[in-house]
Design a protein around this motif. Structure first.
Motif, mmCIF file in Angstrom:
data_model
loop_
_atom_site.group_PDB
_atom_site.id
_atom_site.type_symbol
_atom_site.label_atom_id
_atom_site.label_comp_id
_atom_site.label_asym_id
_atom_site.label_seq_id
_atom_site.Cartn_x
_atom_site.Cartn_y
_atom_site.Cartn_z
ATOM 1 N N GLY A 98 -36.364 -2.750 -1.655
ATOM 2 C CA GLY A 98 -35.386 -1.654 -1.841
ATOM 3 C C GLY A 98 -34.014 -1.963 -1.874
ATOM 4 N N THR A 99 -33.731 -2.755 -0.630
ATOM 5 C CA THR A 99 -32.241 -2.847 -0.249
ATOM 6 C C THR A 99 -31.640 -3.943 -1.194
ATOM 7 O OG1 THR A 99 -32.770 -2.538 2.127
ATOM 8 C CG2 THR A 99 -30.971 -3.616 1.675
ATOM 9 N N ALA A 100 -32.590 -4.897 -1.579
ATOM 10 C CA ALA A 100 -32.246 -5.816 -2.478
ATOM 11 C C ALA A 100 -31.823 -5.318 -3.948
ATOM 12 C CB ALA A 100 -33.161 -6.860 -2.775
ATOM 13 N N SER A 101 -32.630 -4.203 -4.325
ATOM 14 C CA SER A 101 -32.423 -3.651 -5.668
ATOM 15 C C SER A 101 -31.016 -2.764 -5.345
ATOM 16 C CB SER A 101 -33.235 -2.663 -5.945
ATOM 17 O OG SER A 101 -33.298 -1.377 -5.124
ATOM 18 N N PHE A 102 -30.569 -2.463 -4.275
ATOM 19 C CA PHE A 102 -29.353 -1.544 -4.103
ATOM 20 C C PHE A 102 -28.290 -2.655 -4.164
ATOM 21 C CE2 PHE A 102 -31.669 1.967 -1.728
ATOM 22 C CZ PHE A 102 -31.373 2.972 -2.829
ATOM 23 N N LEU A 103 -28.358 -3.912 -3.553
ATOM 24 C CA LEU A 103 -27.239 -4.726 -3.857
ATOM 25 C C LEU A 103 -27.024 -5.463 -5.081
ATOM 26 C CD1 LEU A 103 -28.231 -6.912 -0.434
ATOM 27 C CD2 LEU A 103 -26.132 -5.598 -0.825
ATOM 28 N N VAL A 104 -28.155 -5.360 -5.839
ATOM 29 C CA VAL A 104 -28.079 -6.060 -7.138
ATOM 30 C C VAL A 104 -27.508 -4.998 -8.104
ATOM 31 C CG1 VAL A 104 -29.599 -6.724 -9.410
ATOM 32 C CG2 VAL A 104 -29.846 -7.667 -6.937
ATOM 33 N N SER A 105 -27.525 -3.897 -7.810
ATOM 34 C CA SER A 105 -26.911 -2.764 -8.798
ATOM 35 C C SER A 105 -25.346 -2.673 -8.341
ATOM 36 C CB SER A 105 -27.216 -1.257 -7.947
ATOM 37 O OG SER A 105 -26.843 -1.163 -6.844
ATOM 38 N N SER A 106 -24.854 -3.658 -7.468
ATOM 39 C CA SER A 106 -23.313 -3.809 -7.715
ATOM 40 C C SER A 106 -22.816 -5.002 -8.623
ATOM 41 C CB SER A 106 -22.934 -4.587 -6.282
ATOM 42 O OG SER A 106 -23.470 -5.622 -6.047
ATOM 43 N N VAL A 107 -23.917 -5.469 -9.575
ATOM 44 C CA VAL A 107 -23.395 -6.098 -10.641
ATOM 45 C C VAL A 107 -22.368 -5.723 -11.419
ATOM 46 C CG1 VAL A 107 -24.217 -7.348 -12.826
ATOM 47 C CG2 VAL A 107 -25.595 -7.583 -10.615
ATOM 48 N N PRO A 108 -22.211 -4.441 -12.099
ATOM 49 C CA PRO A 108 -21.449 -4.162 -12.885
ATOM 50 C C PRO A 108 -19.769 -4.138 -12.238
ATOM 51 C CG PRO A 108 -23.298 -2.478 -13.032
ATOM 52 C CD PRO A 108 -23.395 -3.482 -11.668
ATOM 53 N N CYS A 109 -19.576 -3.922 -11.013
ATOM 54 C CA CYS A 109 -18.717 -4.102 -10.425
ATOM 55 C C CYS A 109 -17.974 -5.602 -10.477
ATOM 56 C CB CYS A 109 -18.536 -3.547 -8.803
ATOM 57 S SG CYS A 109 -18.934 -2.051 -8.761
ATOM 58 N N PHE A 110 -18.895 -6.553 -10.032
ATOM 59 C CA PHE A 110 -18.588 -7.869 -10.341
ATOM 60 C C PHE A 110 -18.323 -8.192 -11.724
ATOM 61 C CE2 PHE A 110 -21.163 -8.707 -6.424
ATOM 62 C CZ PHE A 110 -20.164 -9.319 -5.682
ATOM 63 N N THR A 111 -18.936 -7.614 -12.738
ATOM 64 C CA THR A 111 -18.736 -7.867 -14.032
ATOM 65 C C THR A 111 -17.423 -7.589 -14.451
ATOM 66 O OG1 THR A 111 -20.976 -7.790 -14.546
ATOM 67 C CG2 THR A 111 -19.687 -7.807 -16.407
ATOM 68 N N ALA A 112 -16.907 -6.242 -14.054
ATOM 69 C CA ALA A 112 -15.765 -5.707 -14.601
ATOM 70 C C ALA A 112 -14.624 -6.428 -13.933
ATOM 71 C CB ALA A 112 -15.702 -4.234 -13.914
ATOM 72 N N LEU A 113 -14.699 -7.033 -12.556
ATOM 73 C CA LEU A 113 -13.696 -7.773 -12.126
ATOM 74 C C LEU A 113 -13.511 -9.052 -12.956
ATOM 75 C CD1 LEU A 113 -14.280 -7.499 -8.272
ATOM 76 C CD2 LEU A 113 -12.159 -6.610 -9.626
ATOM 77 N N LEU A 114 -14.649 -9.842 -13.182
ATOM 78 C CA LEU A 114 -14.562 -11.017 -14.119
ATOM 79 C C LEU A 114 -13.966 -10.795 -15.495
ATOM 80 C CD1 LEU A 114 -17.983 -12.700 -13.052
ATOM 81 C CD2 LEU A 114 -15.785 -13.379 -12.351
ATOM 82 N N ALA A 115 -14.247 -9.488 -15.965
ATOM 83 C CA ALA A 115 -13.870 -9.319 -17.436
ATOM 84 C C ALA A 115 -12.429 -9.086 -17.364
ATOM 85 C CB ALA A 115 -14.642 -7.911 -17.934
ATOM 86 N N LEU A 116 -12.086 -8.591 -16.091
ATOM 87 C CA LEU A 116 -10.387 -8.414 -15.941
ATOM 88 C C LEU A 116 -9.897 -9.887 -15.825
ATOM 89 C CD1 LEU A 116 -8.034 -6.716 -15.222
ATOM 90 C CD2 LEU A 116 -8.749 -7.233 -12.868
ATOM 91 N N LEU A 117 -10.671 -10.876 -15.321
ATOM 92 C CA LEU A 117 -9.910 -12.077 -15.107
ATOM 93 C C LEU A 117 -9.909 -12.985 -16.346
ATOM 94 C CD1 LEU A 117 -11.163 -12.922 -11.508
ATOM 95 C CD2 LEU A 117 -8.707 -12.212 -12.039
ATOM 96 N N VAL A 118 -11.045 -12.814 -16.769
ATOM 97 C CA VAL A 118 -11.475 -13.898 -18.162
ATOM 98 C C VAL A 118 -11.214 -13.257 -19.311
ATOM 99 C CG1 VAL A 118 -13.361 -15.107 -19.009
ATOM 100 C CG2 VAL A 118 -13.161 -15.002 -16.467
ATOM 101 N N LEU A 119 -11.415 -12.118 -19.728
ATOM 102 C CA LEU A 119 -11.576 -11.460 -20.895
ATOM 103 C C LEU A 119 -10.254 -10.532 -20.905
ATOM 104 C CD1 LEU A 119 -15.133 -10.360 -21.567
ATOM 105 C CD2 LEU A 119 -13.868 -12.368 -22.284
ATOM 106 N N ARG A 120 -9.438 -10.421 -20.029
ATOM 107 C CA ARG A 120 -8.140 -9.575 -19.715
ATOM 108 C C ARG A 120 -8.460 -8.064 -20.089
ATOM 109 N NH1 ARG A 120 -5.805 -13.207 -16.820
ATOM 110 N NH2 ARG A 120 -5.308 -14.969 -17.842
ATOM 111 N N GLU A 121 -9.682 -7.593 -19.687
ATOM 112 C CA GLU A 121 -10.041 -6.124 -19.926
ATOM 113 C C GLU A 121 -9.522 -5.289 -18.616
ATOM 114 O OE1 GLU A 121 -13.961 -5.772 -20.492
ATOM 115 O OE2 GLU A 121 -14.064 -6.657 -22.507
ATOM 116 N N ARG A 122 -8.790 -4.226 -18.933
ATOM 117 C CA ARG A 122 -7.864 -3.722 -17.895
ATOM 118 C C ARG A 122 -8.818 -2.580 -17.235
ATOM 119 N NH1 ARG A 122 -2.509 -3.930 -17.928
ATOM 120 N NH2 ARG A 122 -2.779 -3.036 -16.288
#
Length: 323
Positions: A98-122
């Motif tokens: 259960g704890t691992a699933s909560f940690l994996v749910s943070s993926v959208p935040c990482f993706t948003a940050l990477l999209a900001l850096l790589v794809l210039r999405e604000r």
């Protein structure tokens, strides 16, 4: 009163099946780890998944990828399949399902940050706030073990797995214009399995002495969360708006919590549950309020799906995702 269309009912059922299968992967990994080392587990799991997808490819006469795309697809398999699942599985040696699933749910935040850096999405101010809230939640989970406030190394591995998955989502965008979701799933899963072959000696060592329950759990992981769930997810996305379908992924950690309790009798600590709910709150902010509106004048790629859609196409599993 409007009647429910048969197509809508099938899409809803497909979505439910996908969520349950992906959520069950976290408990399945913990069950497999009772007899298998992490490397042996992921290799056996993805050998099963790769064989299932090979059969599907033959039946549907799936085309082969272009030669020029092979290096990129191999890289995607290394990052999104081998990297993600190695981090998740090794992490679950010390982190419950259960704890691992909560940690994996943070993926959208990482993706948003990477999209900001790589794809210039604000990101909007709400988006930054959502990321900050998720970081607080991850910190609470990482410190909230059963022995009180102390750092859990496995949590860092699961977090690194989430980062791998986020990189996968960003890099795969260029290939999604040329290949379908089923093709991308097959290509990257086969590529990821190749990079797991160094674990073959561990699998040959563990298999003869593994319990039947652990082996069945690993085979289940390969057939259902890793192979079949991608098909049901593709069916869902073809019939429901991506924004609607992906919004339901936020309940996956709660399903994983219930499944791990029923399957493994694992009960997370109060701090772990609190941290998980804080992570989900942050992710909801990022997905609902984090992107600038379309009319804001920011440059975006017309062919690229938005961050929420990219995250939903996973998973984790979990999609991949779990998955």
């Amino acid at each position: 009163m409007h009647s429910t269309k048969p197509g809508d009912a099938r899409a809803a059922l497909s979505l439910i099946v996908t969520l349950l299968l992906w959520a069950s992967a976290f408990a399945g990994i913990r069950a497999g780890l009772q007899s298998y080392s992490p490397g042996a587990l992921i290799l056996l799991r993805f050998l099963v998944a790769s064989l299932a997808l090979a059969l599907y490819a033959l039946l549907t006469r799936m085309r082969l990828p272009a030669w020029r795309d092979l290096p990129g697809l191999l890289l995607l398999g290394l990052i999104g399949i081998t990297g993600y699942h190695a981090g998740l599985t090794f992490g679950e040696l010390t982190v419950n399902a259960g704890t691992a699933s909560f940690l994996v749910s943070s993926v959208p935040c990482f993706t948003a940050l990477l999209a900001l850096l790589v794809l210039r999405e604000r990101l909007t101010l709400w988006g930054w706030l959502g990321i900050a809230i998720s970081v607080v939640g991850v910190t609470i989970i990482s410190l909230g073990g059963k022995e009180g406030l102390h750092f859990t190394p496995g949590a860092l591995l699961v977090l690194l797995a989430s980062l791998c998955e986020s990189v996968y989502f960003i890099v795969q965008k260029r290939y999604m214009q040329r290949y379908s979701s089923s093709e991308m799933t097959a290509y990257t899963m086969w590529a990821g399995t190749l990079f797991m072959l160094p674990f073959a000696p561990a699998l040959l060592h563990d298999w003869p002495q593994a319990t039947s329950a652990a082996t069945l759990a690993v085979v289940y992981l390969g057939l259902f969360p890793a192979a079949i769930a991608y098909g049901t997810w593709a069916f869902t996305l073809a019939r429901l708006p991506a924004s609607l379908a992906t919004s339901f992924l936020n309940i996956s950690p709660l399903l994983a919590l219930a499944i791990s309790w029923l399957w493994l009798h694992e009960v997370p600590t109060l701090l772990e549950v609190l941290g998980g709910l804080v992570v989900i709150a942050g992710v909801l902010l990022v997905n609902t309020r984090g992107k600038l509106p379309a009319g804001s004048g920011e440059q975006r790629s017309a062919a690229a799906p938005d961050t929420a859609t990219a995250v939903g196409a996973s998973a984790a599993e979990g999609c991949r995702i779990g998955d």
